[in-house]
Design an enzyme around this catalytic site. Structure first.
Site, PDB file in Angstrom:
ATOM      1  N   ASP A 188      87.845  29.405  29.019  1.00 44.69           N
ATOM      2  CA  ASP A 188      88.553  29.901  30.205  1.00 44.69           C
ATOM      3  C   ASP A 188      89.132  28.778  31.071  1.00 44.69           C
ATOM      4  OD1 ASP A 188      88.012  32.463  29.414  1.00 44.69           O
ATOM      5  OD2 ASP A 188      86.336  32.765  30.790  1.00 44.69           O
TER       6      ASP A 188
ATOM      7  N   LYS B 206      83.906  36.501  38.808  1.00 39.12           N
ATOM      8  CA  LYS B 206      84.338  37.773  38.191  1.00 39.12           C
ATOM      9  C   LYS B 206      83.438  38.129  37.019  1.00 39.12           C
ATOM     10  CE  LYS B 206      87.867  37.675  35.091  1.00 39.12           C
ATOM     11  NZ  LYS B 206      87.518  38.258  33.775  1.00 39.12           N
ATOM     12  N   ASN B 207      83.194  37.164  36.139  1.00 39.68           N
ATOM     13  CA  ASN B 207      82.480  37.487  34.899  1.00 39.68           C
ATOM     14  C   ASN B 207      80.971  37.625  35.086  1.00 39.68           C
ATOM     15  OD1 ASN B 207      84.871  37.645  33.593  1.00 39.68           O
ATOM     16  ND2 ASN B 207      84.729  35.643  32.584  1.00 39.68           N
TER      17      ASN B 207
ATOM     18  N   ARG C 280      89.561  40.212  19.485  1.00 38.47           N
ATOM     19  CA  ARG C 280      88.405  40.525  20.320  1.00 38.47           C
ATOM     20  C   ARG C 280      87.706  41.843  19.949  1.00 38.47           C
ATOM     21  NH1 ARG C 280      89.578  39.171  26.438  1.00 38.47           N
ATOM     22  NH2 ARG C 280      87.347  38.852  26.468  1.00 38.47           N
TER      23      ARG C 280
ATOM     24  N   ARG D  46      93.881  39.559  38.581  1.00 38.63           N
ATOM     25  CA  ARG D  46      92.669  40.054  37.917  1.00 38.63           C
ATOM     26  C   ARG D  46      91.479  39.140  38.196  1.00 38.63           C
ATOM     27  NH1 ARG D  46      93.011  40.311  31.960  1.00 38.63           N
ATOM     28  NH2 ARG D  46      90.850  40.731  32.428  1.00 38.63           N
TER      29      ARG D  46
ATOM     30  N   CYS E 210      94.136  42.160  22.470  1.00 42.96           N
ATOM     31  CA  CYS E 210      94.566  41.697  23.791  1.00 42.96           C
ATOM     32  C   CYS E 210      95.326  40.398  23.604  1.00 42.96           C
ATOM     33  CB  CYS E 210      93.397  41.566  24.751  1.00 42.96           C
ATOM     34  SG  CYS E 210      92.589  39.987  24.774  1.00 42.96           S
TER      35      CYS E 210
END
Ligand code: EPU
Length: 427
Positions: free
Chosen positions: A311, A22-23, A121, A405, A116
């Site tokens: 993460d 994803k990133n 952030r 997500r 968030c």
């Protein structure tokens, strides 16, 4: 809204195939804004976040076609230089269009993301970096309005803290700048290497890949890209931890073991056998974990790459809740990334938060029991999935849109490993 139901206590066994990261997919999709034409991206995961990003690009004027994991983005004509609040608030990574839009159009209007679940952030590094390249940035009505007359001007950009999307935004801005840009204290995550490879294939001139000093010699124009997304190292780590936590054994395929140096060492220290091949990682227990005290407690401290990834902090904490002793998990990247602690406690975990650290008193491999819990952010949710798979009885995780997500086909992949897991509508 849907919830995830897990009947836990079943060891996971078998093979699981990892999707594209994803990133990495998000910045590579943003980079297609830099050059008019049809770009081909391979191995793009089908996730809520990649779909949101496609919507954002379409809002800007990009046309998209998807066929399996191939995504074609045609950025020939851009009609708008704006990332609206409605999209940015659901996905902070939308800020990644800022750099390429100013580089190509000389202007961009991007909503500030706001706070968030995992911390404040801010995006001050992104703004400071663009200003160093000659861009004027004004904050108005919750938006950053960035503008420059003529091409960006190469300069030195120094980050106080290595920022992943900050480095990516500066790379994408600097490739079309006049002159040379040096990014000092750049982030070194593998996703940045993937972006550099794509930009180079488009004609960009970048030195220092993999280091914290990137040198970008601006070029006048770039060509469309044909590039593959790297495997998702966080998904890889999540499945390895899940297999370990259930006392199972298995192989994670289509991944890159060299992207997970710290996690693999931590798993070995905890007592797991981890075998690396070119594109796969196998994990099992040297002795069958019948004995509930086989899992050793291991401290971790999250750090920028190649340190332990933030993460994968929540997932490792779920594993450590099943260990035989005491360990300390320290979060140094985000100030509020312990939202999973209270939920893990509902499943029987003994964890105490002390500032930026969580002290976990392991309860042994049979120490967790199923409970109704709530997902709060993407990675916190995956730690609850791991806890639910290892726990005895039934776990119900609500608000699973967070999981969607970032984890492609989660239910199918876990079922393939023998888990009893399914989705239900929440009342
Ligand atoms: N920071 C600032 N100012 C900035 C930018 C960052 O103070 O302008 C601080 C952050 O608050 C944080 C640190 O710098 O303390 C590092 O944050 P970074 O900018 O590296 O985070 P990010 O780029 O916003 C990416 C990932 C996150 C991942 C972090 C850290 C993407 C799209 N997102 O975020 O992924 O946690 O790097 O590795 O690449 C996830 O996938 O669940 C996720 C949150």
């Amino acid at each position: 809204m849907e919830k995830l139901i897990i009947e836990g206590g079943r060891p996971l066994h078998g093979e699981v195939r990892i999707s594209g990261a994803k990133n990495a997919a998000l910045p590579l999709m943003a980079a297609t804004l830099l050059a008019p034409g049809r770009h081909k991206l391979h191995n793009v995961p089908d996730l809520r976040d990649t779909r949101t990003f496609i919507r954002l690009l379409e809002h800007i004027g990009v046309k998209s076609e998807r066929s399996g994991d191939l995504l074609i983005l045609d950025s020939t004509e851009l009609v708008d230089a704006e990332a609206p609040y409605s999209l940015v608030k659901t996905m902070r990574a939308s800020v990644l269009v800022l750099g390429p839009l100013v580089a190509r159009l000389g202007k961009a209007r991007v909503s500030l993301p706001g706070g968030c679940a995992i911390g404040a952030r801010p995006i001050n590094f992104h703004i400071m970096g663009l200003e160093r390249l000659g861009v004027t940035c004004r904050l108005e009505g919750g938006y950053v309005d960035a503008e420059i007359d003529g091409p960006l001007q190469g300069n030195v950009i120094y980050f106080d803290i290595p920022s992943v999307t900050g480095t990516e935004n500066m790379l994408m801005a600097a490739v079309l700048a006049e002159g040379t840009t040096v990014i000092k204290n750049a982030a070194r995550e593998p996703e940045i290497g993937n972006l550099i490879d794509m930009l180079r294939s488009m004609g960009a001139r970048i030195e220092g890949r993999g280091s914290d000093k990137l040198i970008i010699h601006g070029v006048k124009k770039l060509n469309p890209a044909d590039c593959a997304i790297i495997p998702d190292r966080i998904e890889t780590g999540t499945y390895l931890i899940a297999i370990a936590a259930t006392g199972g054994s298995g192989t994670v395929t289509h991944c890159n073991p060299s992207h997970l140096p710290s996690l693999l060492e931590k798993l070995r220290t905890a007592g797991l056998r981890v075998t690396e091949a070119a594109n796969s990682i196998s994990i099992d227990w040297p002795n069958h974990p019948k004995n509930s005290s086989v899992l050793r407690s291991v401290d971790i401290k999250t750090m920028p790459y190649p340190g332990y990834p933030t993460d994968l902090q929540a997932q490792f904490m779920a594993l450590m809740a099943l260990s035989s002793d005491l360990c300390v998990i320290t979060e140094t990247i985000f100030e509020n990334r312990f939202m999973h602690v209270a939920e893990l406690q509902r499943m029987g975990a003994t964890i105490r938060i002390d500032g930026h650290s969580a002290v976990v008193s392991g309860r042994g491999m049979n120490g967790l029991c199923g409970a109704p819990v709530m997902a709060t952010d993407l990675r916190a949710s995956s730690s609850l999935v791991i806890a639910g798979l290892a726990a005895s009885g039934r776990t119900e995780i609500s608000r699973i849109y967070h999981l969607e997500r970032g984890y492609e086909n989660l239910v199918e992949k876990l079922s393939g490993l023998g888990a009893k897991v399914w989705k239900e509508q929440e009342e």
